[in-house]
Design a protein around this motif. Structure first.
Motif, PDB file in Angstrom:
ATOM      1  N   GLY A 229       0.903  -1.373   0.008  1.00 17.19           N
ATOM      2  CA  GLY A 229       0.151  -0.053   0.094  1.00 17.19           C
ATOM      3  C   GLY A 229       0.744   1.384  -0.018  1.00 17.19           C
ATOM      4  N   THR A 230       1.881   1.268   0.718  1.00 17.84           N
ATOM      5  CA  THR A 230       2.895   2.261   0.768  1.00 17.84           C
ATOM      6  C   THR A 230       3.674   2.674  -0.374  1.00 17.84           C
ATOM      7  OG1 THR A 230       3.264   1.971   3.286  1.00 17.84           O
ATOM      8  CG2 THR A 230       4.503   3.726   2.176  1.00 17.84           C
ATOM      9  N   VAL A 231       3.987   1.567  -1.081  1.00 16.10           N
ATOM     10  CA  VAL A 231       4.640   1.622  -2.494  1.00 16.10           C
ATOM     11  C   VAL A 231       3.626   2.476  -3.545  1.00 16.10           C
ATOM     12  CG1 VAL A 231       5.365   0.383  -4.501  1.00 16.10           C
ATOM     13  CG2 VAL A 231       6.010  -0.340  -2.348  1.00 16.10           C
ATOM     14  N   LEU A 232       2.452   1.941  -3.579  1.00 14.21           N
ATOM     15  CA  LEU A 232       1.481   2.444  -4.143  1.00 14.21           C
ATOM     16  C   LEU A 232       1.196   4.185  -3.899  1.00 14.21           C
ATOM     17  CD1 LEU A 232      -1.224  -0.375  -5.053  1.00 14.21           C
ATOM     18  CD2 LEU A 232       0.650   0.346  -6.497  1.00 14.21           C
ATOM     19  N   THR A 233       1.088   4.313  -2.788  1.00 14.87           N
ATOM     20  CA  THR A 233       0.570   5.754  -2.374  1.00 14.87           C
ATOM     21  C   THR A 233       2.059   6.312  -2.640  1.00 14.87           C
ATOM     22  OG1 THR A 233      -0.241   4.600  -0.324  1.00 14.87           O
ATOM     23  CG2 THR A 233       0.384   6.815  -0.378  1.00 14.87           C
ATOM     24  N   VAL A 234       3.172   6.075  -2.432  1.00 16.73           N
ATOM     25  CA  VAL A 234       4.459   6.759  -2.773  1.00 16.73           C
ATOM     26  C   VAL A 234       4.273   7.141  -4.387  1.00 16.73           C
ATOM     27  CG1 VAL A 234       6.872   7.286  -2.818  1.00 16.73           C
ATOM     28  CG2 VAL A 234       5.593   6.541  -0.489  1.00 16.73           C
ATOM     29  N   LEU A 235       4.138   6.008  -5.122  1.00 15.59           N
ATOM     30  CA  LEU A 235       4.192   6.081  -6.688  1.00 15.59           C
ATOM     31  C   LEU A 235       3.336   7.127  -7.055  1.00 15.59           C
ATOM     32  CD1 LEU A 235       4.706   2.331  -7.730  1.00 15.59           C
ATOM     33  CD2 LEU A 235       6.407   4.206  -7.949  1.00 15.59           C
ATOM     34  N   ASN A 236       1.989   6.889  -6.259  1.00 12.44           N
ATOM     35  CA  ASN A 236       0.862   7.818  -7.090  1.00 12.44           C
ATOM     36  C   ASN A 236       1.088   9.310  -6.603  1.00 12.44           C
ATOM     37  OD1 ASN A 236      -0.987   6.250  -8.871  1.00 12.44           O
ATOM     38  ND2 ASN A 236      -0.710   4.684  -7.010  1.00 12.44           N
ATOM     39  N   ALA A 237       1.711   9.352  -5.375  1.00  9.02           N
ATOM     40  CA  ALA A 237       2.138  10.726  -4.848  1.00  9.02           C
ATOM     41  C   ALA A 237       2.990  11.431  -5.521  1.00  9.02           C
ATOM     42  CB  ALA A 237       2.531  10.708  -3.516  1.00  9.02           C
ATOM     43  N   PHE A 454     -10.336  -1.166  -6.701  1.00  5.34           N
ATOM     44  CA  PHE A 454      -8.936  -1.592  -6.498  1.00  5.34           C
ATOM     45  C   PHE A 454      -8.627  -1.397  -4.717  1.00  5.34           C
ATOM     46  CE2 PHE A 454      -8.230  -1.412 -11.096  1.00  5.34           C
ATOM     47  CZ  PHE A 454      -7.508  -2.220 -11.212  1.00  5.34           C
ATOM     48  N   GLY A 455      -8.122  -2.625  -4.414  1.00  9.18           N
ATOM     49  CA  GLY A 455      -7.702  -2.670  -2.852  1.00  9.18           C
ATOM     50  C   GLY A 455      -7.005  -3.936  -2.475  1.00  9.18           C
ATOM     51  N   PRO A 456      -6.461  -3.721  -1.350  1.00  4.78           N
ATOM     52  CA  PRO A 456      -5.616  -4.661  -0.724  1.00  4.78           C
ATOM     53  C   PRO A 456      -6.080  -6.274  -0.677  1.00  4.78           C
ATOM     54  CG  PRO A 456      -6.267  -3.281   0.973  1.00  4.78           C
ATOM     55  CD  PRO A 456      -7.036  -3.104  -0.310  1.00  4.78           C
TER      56      PRO A 456
END
Length: 648
Positions: A229-237, A454-456
């Protein structure tokens, strides 16, 4: 670290025989050399203390109660809760292969495996206090409950359901083979009494429990879940704030290396950026370093700034753990800005356990870690005052850097909510009460992903064989690649590509801690297709044992949380919990093996209602039908609600 003592180690068969009463196990108290939960301060009256003792003793026959009453009273006095340390099992606590569990059904064995994984010392934050993550995310309230649950599960048939009331096993009740084998509720307190102070009392009394999300539903898979989740958050940020697909040389500053937050270091490296993560608890810092999740550690801010500059200049992916308070780190970055004119940070967030700020979830910058823990137990009122002062300093430093171009978001840990309550400058003028000066990561980053469904989504290979996990990884990638070839929208294609990349990176980065598990973000189509393909592989013998499907409660449909999962719902229904409750009920009668519904989780007690499920795939046609029906509802419920509320 393991807990066995060689030849005297308890076996799984013994664990399933019920409470060990004859003879009573030796009372060894709190074990030294391992992390322990902060002392709780429930402020019980004399009458309430007697009630807490009566409630704890009722698990035992009268002749045993006399032997236990004094030690239980001492636990309550010293720690603010009766954990029943005497009954801490003398076994290597981990997820054993499913075939090792002495059960009548595969479903019960799978649940036992998941419970023991949640309590594995390499997974759990405070294993002796039955806390999996988040500082207070309980699996059970005490060790008597653990023994009884394991006994019930070993006896369970396909025509029985185990009912759990906030950690307490009410018993096995007749049902039918298509019903869930396990129904869990945690913290279902009447709304007017769902306050923090009332919670502390009720938990001390042993009548309710804070299950966080996947702690109390037995579905935690270690920090891998939040890594993704953090990888996706940082990439999308990076895409949203920096207009960048490549994050090399970009600096991400945050805090927390505990149960969930420990994932941030690994996520930063996978995303390709420079991650500087502050942590006050040296034990948590060293645990992540020894697991290989942190590349470097330092307690020297001069050294941290020098390493940050070097990695930033040379575009080196780095995870550096700063042993110290994150407020000191933020204020040092302000100092660098003031003295050199350089803004050294691009992205910022926070993953302290701010949902629980006055009971050890957030430590004030004015005190060292040990000194703060002492104050918490001796003068909780002063501790609270210092926490709020620290939060004001914390936000002031962030505001200075954000004014110069850093992008900050709330990671759904109630940081901005508690900062607002402390009087920090986080107001957003003209906004509704779920909005602050900085967005939650759902509002700006993950909300659109949830709206797409989309979700975990996650699974656990119950054989315990890494080869089975590799097989499921290959299956999942093939399913997503096939979906792309068949044609999907541009936004869905980007998410599929991110998740294919994730699976490849996950294998390279040794993300398994505890059970052989994997997580990825997928939509309804992807989840159902992956589940069916895995089920076929089990029936064909390519996977050697059943696979448990689950997800984080932090998902499309699973959670109503106005300051996190539903913070991007603007039709006035963000404070309504119909979606999460309907999801729990709908999953139960559409084929889930077990379901859970919780008060609290993520942003704290009384702030959220959330639920989850477990579904056992065993290669049968029935399992395939259950998966198709249940997984479809589990996603479409939230997509429909978000669409109705004005989302896309």
């Amino acid at each position: 670290m393991t807990w066995h003592r060689g030849a005297t180690m308890t076996s799984l068969k013994e664990i399933c025989r019920g409470l060990p009463l004859n003879p009573l196990p030796e009372n060894r108290g709190r074990r030294k050399g391992i992390p322990h939960a902060p002392v709780r301060t429930p402020n019980l009256t004399a009458q309430e203390k007697k009630l807490a003792l009566r409630n704890a003793l009722r698990y035992f026959p009268p002749e045993i109660q006399k032997k236990l009453v004094l030690e239980f009273a001492e636990e309550l006095r010293l720690y603010g809760h009766i954990y029943m340390y005497r009954f801490f099992p003398d076994i290597e606590m981990r997820a054993y292969p499913i075939k090792d569990y002495p059960c009548k059904t595969k479903s019960a064995a799978a649940i036992m495996l998941m419970i023991m994984n949640n309590l594995d010392p390499s997974v759990a934050q405070f294993p002796q206090e039955l806390v999996t993550y988040g500082g207070n995310g309980q699996v059970f309230s005490n060790w008597a409950q653990f023994w009884l649950v394991m006994q019930y599960l070993s006896e369970m048939t396909e025509e029985q359901t185990l009912v759990m009331y906030s950690g307490h096993p009410l018993g096995l009740f007749p049902s039918h083979r298509y019903a869930p084998r396990l129904i869990i509720t945690n913290g279902m307190v009447i709304p007017n009494y769902s306050t923090r102070d009332e919670y502390e009392k009720m938990f001390a009394l042993g009548v309710t429990m804070y299950g966080q999300m996947t702690a109390g539903s037995y579905c935690y898979i270690g920090p891998q879940g939040i890594v993704h989740g953090t990888v996706l958050t940082v990439l999308n940020a990076g895409r949203r704030y920096l207009k960048a697909e490549d994050l090399s040389g970009k600096v991400f500053v945050t805090s927390g290396l505990g149960g969930m937050s420990g994932a941030q270091a690994k996520a930063a490296v996978i995303a390709g950026c420079v991650g500087i993560i502050a942590e006050v608890d040296e034990a948590a810092l060293l645990k992540r370093y020894k697991q290989g999740w942190l590349m470097e550690i330092s307690n020297n801010l001069d050294h941290c700034i020098a390493r940050l500059r070097d990695a930033r200049k040379n575009k080196i992916a780095l995870s550096l753990g700063y042993h110290g308070n994150v407020v000191d780190l933020w204020e040092r970055l302000v100092y660098e800005l003031d003295t050199t004119g350089e803004l050294l940070v691009d992205l910022g967030s926070d993953q302290t356990s701010c949902h629980n700020p006055f009971s050890g979830g957030y430590y004030p910058v004015q005190l060292g870690f040990e000194e703060a823990k002492q104050l918490l137990s001796t003068n909780p009122g002063k501790f609270r005052t210092m926490v709020q002062e620290s939060l004001r300093r914390h936000v002031a430093a962030i505001n200075r850097l954000a004014d110069k171009g850093m992008f900050f978001w709330d990671y759904g840990n109630a940081f901005l909510l508690e900062a607002q309550r402390a009087g920090a400058d986080v107001e957003k003028k003209g906004a509704n009460k779920t909005e602050f000066r900085y967005p939650s990561y759902v509002q700006h980053i993950m909300g659109d992903i949830f709206s797409l469904g989309f979700g975990p989504f996650r699974w656990v290979c119950t054989s315990g064989d890494p080869q089975d996990l590799a097989t499921t990884d290959s299956i999942a990638m093939s399913v997503l690649e096939d979906s792309i070839r068949q044609g999907v929208s541009t936004s869905v294609k980007q998410q599929y590509h991110d998740n294919i990349r994730w699976i490849r990176e996950a294998g390279r980065h040794s993300l398994v801690v505890g059970s052989q598990a994997r997580i990825l973000y997928s939509d309804q189509r992807g989840r159902v297709s992956i589940a069916m393909a895995i089920n076929r592989a089990i029936s064909e013998g390519r996977i050697k044992a059943p696979v448990v499907l689950s997800r984080d409660h932090h998902d499309v449909s699973g959670t109503d949380s106005p300051y996190r999962e539903t913070s991007n719902i603007y039709d006035g229904s963000a404070f309504c919990a119909d979606m999460a409750v309907q999801n729990f009920v709908g999953d139960a009668f559409r084929g889930a093996t077990w379901v859970a519904l919780h008060n609290g989780g993520g942003v704290g007690w009384g702030e959220v209602i959330n639920g989850g499920f477990g579904l056992v795939l065993d290669g049968s046609t029935e399992a395939e039908e259950r998966a198709k029906m249940m997984l479809s509802w589990d996603v479409s419920n939230g997509v429909a609600r978000r669409c109705w509320s004005g989302g896309r």
